[in-house]
Every structure is written in C-alpha cells, then in structure tokens.
Design a protein around this motif. Sequence first.
Motif, PDB file in Angstrom:
ATOM      1  N   GLY A   1      53.211  15.536 -27.969  1.00 43.70           N
ATOM      2  CA  GLY A   1      53.360  16.427 -29.078  1.00 43.70           C
ATOM      3  C   GLY A   1      51.903  16.643 -29.742  1.00 43.70           C
ATOM      4  N   ASN A   2      51.033  16.495 -28.887  1.00 41.79           N
ATOM      5  CA  ASN A   2      49.472  16.953 -29.361  1.00 41.79           C
ATOM      6  C   ASN A   2      49.120  18.071 -28.643  1.00 41.79           C
ATOM      7  N   VAL A   3      47.667  18.527 -29.108  1.00 42.56           N
ATOM      8  CA  VAL A   3      46.959  19.742 -28.570  1.00 42.56           C
ATOM      9  C   VAL A   3      46.053  19.464 -27.674  1.00 42.56           C
ATOM     10  N   PRO A   4      45.860  19.761 -26.364  1.00 41.14           N
ATOM     11  CA  PRO A   4      44.678  19.413 -25.732  1.00 41.14           C
ATOM     12  C   PRO A   4      43.651  20.612 -25.858  1.00 41.14           C
ATOM     13  N   VAL A   5      42.389  20.244 -26.015  1.00 39.30           N
ATOM     14  CA  VAL A   5      41.505  21.220 -26.129  1.00 39.30           C
ATOM     15  C   VAL A   5      40.231  21.210 -24.922  1.00 39.30           C
ATOM     16  N   ALA A   6      40.209  22.159 -24.211  1.00 40.48           N
ATOM     17  CA  ALA A   6      39.086  21.858 -23.066  1.00 40.48           C
ATOM     18  C   ALA A   6      37.797  22.357 -23.596  1.00 40.48           C
TER      19      ALA A   6
ATOM     20  N   LYS B   1      61.181  19.051 -27.779  1.00 43.68           N
ATOM     21  CA  LYS B   1      61.761  17.781 -27.249  1.00 43.68           C
ATOM     22  C   LYS B   1      60.651  16.845 -26.736  1.00 43.68           C
ATOM     23  N   GLN B   2      59.727  17.475 -26.111  1.00 40.40           N
ATOM     24  CA  GLN B   2      58.560  16.362 -25.737  1.00 40.40           C
ATOM     25  C   GLN B   2      57.949  15.469 -26.849  1.00 40.40           C
TER      26      GLN B   2
END
Length: 784
Positions: free
Chosen positions: A588-593, A636-637
């Motif tokens: 449920g998190n936000v990946p930042v590249a 849902k994830q």
Amino acid sequence: MKAEHCTLCELETPDPPITDPDIDGVFCCSGCLHVYKLLQNMEGEQAEQLRKQTIQKRHNEQKETTLPEDYEEAFFKVNGMHCSTCESFVEALADREDSIYKSEASYASEMIKVYYDPKSITPDTLPDKLSKLGYKVRPIESSAKEEQLNEVARIIIGGFFGIIGLLLYVLFLYPSYLGGGGIVPLTENEKLFFVSNIFVMTTFVLLYTGFPILRGAWVSLSVLKPNMDLLITIAAVSAYLYSVGAMLIGSSEVYFDVTMAIVLVVSIGNYYEKKIKSGKHNLLAKLTEKRIQYARLLQNGKTKETAIENLNPGDQVLVKAGERIPIDGTVIDGRGVVNEALMTGESIPVSKDVGDSVLSGTILTQNALTIEIGDSVESTIDNLMQMMWNIQSARPGQQRLADRIATWFVPSVILLGIVTFVYHMMSGAGATESMLSSLAVLIVSCPCALGLATPLAIASGIRSGLEHEIIFKTAAVFEEQMDTATAAFDKTGTLTTGTMQLLDNGNNEQALRYAAQLEQYASHPIAEPIAAYATNKNTVDDFTSYSTGISGQINGMQIFVGQPEWINNHLQITEKQWEKINSGRNEGNVPVAVGWDNRVRSILTVGDQIRDEAPKIVKKLQSEGKKVAIITGDSKQAGDAIRRKLNPDFLFTETRPDSKSNIVEELRKFGRIAMIGDGSNDAPALAQADLGIAFGNLTAIAADSAHVIIPREQLGLIPAAFNAIKLTKKRIRQNLGWAFLYNIITIPLAIAGAINPLFAAVAMATSSLLVVGNSSRDMQLISE
C-alpha cells in the motif's frame, strides 16, 4: 432493457449495476456488495438470517411515507429536548402545522428534520413556528447563548429565594418541629406569617425555576410516556399543595422546603451536567475546519470571490495550490495533485489532468486548476453533510434509564398513595388525615437524589473525559443498554498517521540527497518526507515539474525523480528494482524512482505508516470481547498488508463514503457498533453508528457527526472512551440504588403516617449527599 435486482437485498440496481470481478452477482450499492462479501465468510444459517433481515430493512426503507414531489426539507437544532418523550412531542407540534408534511426529531443529536411545502412557508420562518412551550428551534449553525442565559437566571433568582426560605426554616420552623421554641420564640400567628412568606418564595421557585421540569412533566402526560420530570413534579407539587392546605387551616407544619429543595437541587444538577458538556465547545473551536463558503469564479480572464450558493452550471472556478476545492467539477485547464484522503479515504494523492473530475473538500497540493461545473451545481462535502444530518435527525434517542424507571415507578407511587388513603380511612382516620398521609407518600416518593442520580453521574463521566481530551457530545452515549460489540476503524488518519513518511531510504545515499534537493521545489505531498533530507549544498538548475515526477540539473547532471513508469521512459529500471517497486505497492505504499545517466540508481518508498500503538490497541479491543473491523478506500493489495499487520476480524477495501454507512448498518446485526474515523468521508458512517468517535486531525463534518471526539492522535484514548462509558453507566446504577434506598426507608414510614417535614428534609439531604459523593469520585480511564 429489463431492470436487474440486487443479489443481496433484491431491490432494483442502477444502470450499470455495482459489480466485483471476484464476486458473482450484481448490487444496488457498494454497501450491499461489501455485506454480501461478509456473508460469504459466515455459517450458512446465520448468513441467511442476516440476509433476510437486510432484505426486510431495505424494503421497509422503500415503503416510507410518500411525499409530494415539490416538498423540500430543512434541518434545525432544538433546545429543550432531553428525552425520547420530547421527540414525540416536538414532532407532534410540528405536524400540527398545515405547511409541514412530516418531521423527525432526535433528542440525542438535538435536531429536527422538517419536510415542508415551499409554496406556503420558507425555512427562515420555520423556527418561529416550531418554537413552542419552551422548545427553542434554531438554525443548525446558530448558538444557544440566549437559552443558556435564561437557565442561569432561573438558577440565580430561584436560588436567592430558596436560600432565604430555607434560612427561615432553619431559624424558626425546624426547631418547632423538635418541640423547641427556636432562636426567637414565636406565636402561632407569627409562625404563619413566616410560612406565608415562604409560600410566596416557594411559588416563585416552583413556577419560574422549575418551569423546565413542569414542562417536561406536562409533555410526558400529553404523549402518555411518564418520565423523571413527572416523578419530580408529583413530589414537588404534592408537597406544595399539601403545604398550601396546611397553611390555610392554620398549621405551620409545611413541606415548602421539600418543594424548594427538589426543584433547586434537580435544576442545579441538570445545569451542572449541561455546563460540563458545554466545556467541549472551546476545545472544538480549535479543532474543526470551516465549511467552504466561497469560490474564486473565473470570468473574462478575471477572478472574483463568489458565494458557493451563487454558482451556476457551466461556471469556471480557479483553485490554487494549498486550497480546498470548493465544488465538484471537471478540470479544463492545468495539472495538479489532489489529496483526497479526507473525502474518499484514499491515502495516496491523486494526479489530476484536463478531463479529470474533482471533488469538493479535497485539497489541491500542487499547481493550479481551472474547474468547470457540470450540468448541476454539486458539492460532495455538502452532500456528505446532508447525508449526515439525515441520519442524525432520523435516529431517535434511547429513553434515559431514569425515565424508563419512571414509566413504572410513577403509576406505582400513585397507586401507593391511593392505597394509603383507603388504608387510613378503613382504620378510622378522618378524610383530612387520610389525605395528608396519602400526600406524604407522594412527597417522599421522589427525593432529590433520584433527580440527581443520572445528571451528576453523566457530568462526572463528561468531566473525566475532558481531563483526557475526550469530548462526549451527548449524554445519550452513557445510557445505552448494550456494550459495544464491534469497533469499526477508518484506516487513513486513524490507524495510520495520515501523513506521508519516507519508509525506505533506498540503497544509494547520493540518490537520496539528489532526490531531496529536487523535492524541495515540489509541492506534491510525497515530496515532503523526501525533501526533509536536503542539505542545501547543491544548486538545482532547470527544475521542471510534471504530473508524475520532477527533473532538474545538479552538478551538471540531469536528475529524474518520480513514478517508476514515468521514469522508465527516460531511464532503465532493473528487474530487481521492479520487484522492490511491486513489493512496495503490495504494502500500500508509493515507490519513488531516482536516477541519472540512463539508469535508475535507487528506489525510495513513501507511505502512510501504521501508528506504532495500532496493533496493541486492536488486540486490546479484541481481548475485551469486541470484534474489530477496518474500512478503507485503499486497494485490495494495500488492505491485505493491513490485514497481515493488524489481523482485524473484518476488512473492507475500496469503500466510498456512502458504502461506509451501509457497512456500519449491516455490522450492527452483530450488536452495538462503534465507528472511529477522522475525515469528512467518514461523517455518514460516524452518524450511522451507535457510537461515532471522531479521532485525531479531524474535520468539522467528522466532529459534527460523531458522538465522541478525541482530538489527540493517541489511539490509547479510544479504549479509555469505552471505559468512561462503562464506568459512567455503572455509576448511574449505583446512584439510583442510593436513591431507591431512601424510598425503601421513607415510603413505609409515610404510609404509616410517621413522617414529619424535618425527617423528610434530613433523609432527602442524606441521600442527595451520597449521590453527590459517589458522582464526585475520580474515574480511572486508562489502565496501566
């Protein structure tokens, strides 16, 4: 096209119906879909029983009174309602008006909803028409200062006359009851002179200070629902009439002191309860946000501030970064990022571009947007308020415990009075003596303690809550019969911090420093936790912001920071990095590249972190026998990650505000339900629940809709709130026990004719002091 019917409740579905790829069937609303999911995990017999109850309830809702097509509705606050009897009476008063089709009153929320004929009456004139017999109807947002001043005046003026009257008793009448002459020996005529003065003072106290009590008694008779006001009135008026009769025949043995004591002590107790409750207002004023009242209307390239109600379909509104979006609409110019958490429950900010829809009440965090209003002027935040008011005004409050007792105690006391009269007549006493004995039973039947038992205990509970910054908005929460069976939590901002945090710094310190340097110039909520790591040692050139990322030059290198899919158009992402990206999203998190020179150097992870104490609080509530449900707008994830960390009994994902209230209604099938949330999107569910708890960094609508408010972001205060309710219920019952002990002692003596005014006064004072002392004890709300 043939209409489809809901798989759960069998009502017609919208076009298209609500569906879920993992669930067979079609549904009329998100609530029915979630409830159907819930039933799949239950035993067959119990699931079928709950399904039948749901069908019956939904069909009953469809069979509500038919109203003319041109009706309108309005909501008002009502001062003076303090029990379920008042609800029936206020509704009856409203329904007598020809221009009002129907009304629904709730003393728990002190509200009334009125369905009226707009051709015959306007909302501005409704309060005056409905304000009758001491019930003051006022607009939702107005204050009740005038009524508070009237209450203070009743107490002060009545107290002045009461003190003088009781002082005359102490100096001249009580000593004579003991056979003494008093401080100054008086003749019978002189005693009667003082008695006549006390009579005048008592009359004022009874009719002026006691007016709210007398009104409550009359109301209870008019709707055939005996309440505590009626019991108090019987005792006070019986003592008064007995004393008037005794005075007229020349006797100085009068019970005017009982009348004054009952009226004044009960009035002071009720006022103290209200005073303690009013202590919440100053605290609330610091917490809540104002409704959006104005918008920046864009016309001919210029803007002007315009009231929301003056906007029209097709109008264009300009919203700048940091502002709340005032109205629902569609973006026609600009790109921005919107924080929708307080409205939808979705913790991750959403990018908005031309053609995207936006909701009122959400916050634009980046850039500026021009929004065009659709075919109708819609405000999601106002719709939520309307839904919340509908729920609050339609839910009647439960009758107070003391009033429930009064429904059988009043007839019993009257019957005892009649039996006493007959008994003394058959024993050879005269009609006058028999009547006096009968009146004595009525006089001692309701001590001050019985009138104080509930308000003082409730005031103690409210005061103890305020000491921990737990605000109980209504006394009704202390008098519900059942304990809470299910505690339903909104996730974002309640079980989580509600703010984005850098959860994973990545594997490259240089990449983190470059990202932080760039993010200083961005206004996206995800930028803040990364920007906190900036050192300000490097200069950023050619900074550019996009809807899904940012770029700029540092030390001559072009640095990219943003959404992996966007960066993948510029730089290469390895398979191992994609695994980390997918793993973060599953949580449920936000990946930042972050990358430069043709490849991504590091993957940072930003997210809304679960509060440290959340697992402990969930386990504590479950150990107390409560089921825990978590309701979230997340995917849902993200929900699966919450399930693994907190292990709730029920989990609902991808919910909308309207479905939250439906879920709460269905969870009520398991017993009494509490809803805990912080955002405007939680308001309908907070209002729908048996106990609504607004928690943390809450909004005005959440605060308005809840029964309990906890403005501190400390989850441990939620079990403390439950504990306060439990202890206050126990104290109410203890106080009523002390009060009835007085009745057990004095009523038999009154039947036997062995009561005199002094004994009645002493016994009443003793029982009242016991109640006051028990109510004054400290409550231990937080266990070690």
